[in-house]
Motif scaffolding. Structure first.
Motif, PDB file in Angstrom:
ATOM      1  N   HIS A 175       0.830  -1.204   0.000  1.00  0.00           N
ATOM      2  CA  HIS A 175       0.000   0.000   0.000  1.00  0.00           C
ATOM      3  C   HIS A 175       0.869   1.260   0.000  1.00  0.00           C
ATOM      4  N   ILE A 176       1.827   1.315   0.904  1.00  0.00           N
ATOM      5  CA  ILE A 176       2.693   2.495   1.006  1.00  0.00           C
ATOM      6  C   ILE A 176       3.485   2.681  -0.289  1.00  0.00           C
ATOM      7  N   LYS A 183       1.970   9.429  -5.778  1.00  0.00           N
ATOM      8  CA  LYS A 183       2.370  10.809  -5.465  1.00  0.00           C
ATOM      9  C   LYS A 183       3.455  11.285  -6.420  1.00  0.00           C
ATOM     10  N   ALA A 184       4.397  10.392  -6.723  1.00  0.00           N
ATOM     11  CA  ALA A 184       5.507  10.761  -7.601  1.00  0.00           C
ATOM     12  C   ALA A 184       5.044  11.014  -9.029  1.00  0.00           C
ATOM     13  N   THR A 185       3.944  10.382  -9.437  1.00  0.00           N
ATOM     14  CA  THR A 185       3.471  10.510 -10.820  1.00  0.00           C
ATOM     15  C   THR A 185       2.264  11.428 -10.945  1.00  0.00           C
ATOM     16  N   GLN A 249      12.959   3.111 -14.444  1.00  0.00           N
ATOM     17  CA  GLN A 249      11.964   3.842 -15.232  1.00  0.00           C
ATOM     18  C   GLN A 249      11.809   5.295 -14.761  1.00  0.00           C
ATOM     19  N   GLY A 250      12.730   5.693 -13.859  1.00  0.00           N
ATOM     20  CA  GLY A 250      12.756   7.089 -13.460  1.00  0.00           C
ATOM     21  C   GLY A 250      12.096   7.390 -12.134  1.00  0.00           C
ATOM     22  N   TYR A 251      11.646   6.371 -11.413  1.00  0.00           N
ATOM     23  CA  TYR A 251      10.995   6.586 -10.118  1.00  0.00           C
ATOM     24  C   TYR A 251      11.939   6.095  -9.018  1.00  0.00           C
ATOM     25  N   ASP A 252      12.351   6.982  -8.163  1.00  0.00           N
ATOM     26  CA  ASP A 252      13.345   6.641  -7.141  1.00  0.00           C
ATOM     27  C   ASP A 252      12.670   5.895  -5.987  1.00  0.00           C
ATOM     28  N   LEU A 253      12.196   4.699  -6.285  1.00  0.00           N
ATOM     29  CA  LEU A 253      11.488   3.883  -5.302  1.00  0.00           C
ATOM     30  C   LEU A 253      12.089   2.482  -5.270  1.00  0.00           C
TER      31      LEU A 253
END
Length: 330
Positions: A175-176, A183-185, A249-253
């Motif tokens: 979920h988190i 939020k990032a997108t 893919q560009g998301y720092d997760l």
């Protein structure tokens, strides 16, 4: 020559000496020696429903640990509250004697930041060993219209809040992770919580939700029933080299979700060491290793001390994410 009186006195003294020697050799009354651990079956609580990936893995681990300990380890499923109901019940009711243990995940540290709970993750558990970690990802049905993560995000931008996804409980790692991605997108999705991986997989395959953000999709992906769009891992999985990570893919997760074994607080150090060593040995069991590999997991071993230290560090980190996302229990 001794008189009869002298002989009787000598016999009494000899008898008294023998009695003293005998009593000295016996344990003192009321100081019975403690029984060796373990001398009866143990209980391992799995806080997810039967039939899911964690359940299968932990049953294999329990069987292997039982052989090492010389006693059976009985698995009891106690699903609910994002995987925290089982360890919370154990902390509140079980004796700290090593006979009742529970599987624990990261939601254990996160939930107290979202609601009032019956436990303190920093004080109420004895951390025995970390075993592995869930490999999180975003999976859709094989016939879903989204072929890539970009397809899903683009659709969500045109239909904010209308695409449903599932994970294991409000505040769970899946979920988190998804809310951080949303939020990032600049998108939003409709979150539906489930008790466990098997339940949410059934909902996805039945068309009741559109995708899952969680672990446990491996077997369904291999069977061609689900498509994995991306993983939250730090690098591509060796078993799935064609599936990109969110980071590339560009998301720092990069999301990790360790799972381990805990007991009630106050367990004796000798029992902790014995259980740690038995579980460490059980982690090498071929059936257990096959099952964690089936769900794209690797060993993520932490000793009792390292696991304790890890747990102490998590609440401040989780608070930062929750504050950023503004997540509250509904």
């Amino acid at each position: 020559m001794s008189t009869p009186l002298h002989r009787r006195r000598a016999l009494r003294l000899a008898g008294a000496g023998a009695l003293t020697t005998l009593l000295a050799a016996l344990p003192l009354a009321g100081t019975a020696q403690p029984a060796a651990f373990p001398n009866k079956p143990l209980t391992l609580i799995v806080p997810f429903p039967a039939g899911g990936p964690t359940d299968a893995q932990m049953r294999a681990l329990a069987a292997a640990a039982g052989k090492v300990l010389g006693q059976s380890v009985v698995v009891v499923n106690q699903p609910g509250v994002g995987g925290t109901l089982g360890p919370a019940n154990m902390a509140r009711t079980a004796a700290p004697d090593g006979y009742t243990l529970s599987i624990a995940g990261n939601t254990l540290y996160r939930l107290p930041l979202l609601q009032k709970v019956s436990y303190d993750p920093l004080k109420d558990f004895t951390y025995l060993i970390n075993l592995t970690g869930y490999t999180m990802g975003i999976a859709v049905r094989a016939d879903a219209p989204w072929k890539t993560l970009d397809d899903l995000i683009a659709d969500a931008r045109t239909r904010p809040g209308q695409i449903n996804y599932g994970s294991t409980g409000v505040g769970s790692s899946g979920h988190i992770a998804m809310e951080r991605l949303a939020k990032a997108t600049g998108t939003s999705f409709n979150y539906i919580p489930f008790k466990g991986g098997a339940e949410e997989a059934t909902a996805l395959l039945g068309g009741h939700i559109d995708f899952i953000s969680n672990a446990g999709w491996g077997a369904q992906v291999d069977a061609g029933k689900m498509r994995l769009l991306a993983t939250y891992s730090g690098k591509r999985l060796k078993q799935r080299p064609d599936v990109p990570t969110l980071k590339e893919q560009g998301y720092d997760l990069v999301i990790t979700s360790p799972i381990g074994v805990v007991g009630p607080r106050g367990m004796p150090a000798q029992v902790v060491a014995q259980l740690h060593d038995a579980l460490r040995q059980a982690m090498q069991d071929p059936t257990y290793q096959r099952l964690i590999a089936q769900w794209d997991q690797d060993d993520l071993y932490m000793s009792a001390q390292a696991y304790h230290d890890y747990a102490q560090e998590q609440m401040p980190k989780e608070k930062v994410f929750l504050d950023q996302l503004g997540i509250e229990l509904k």
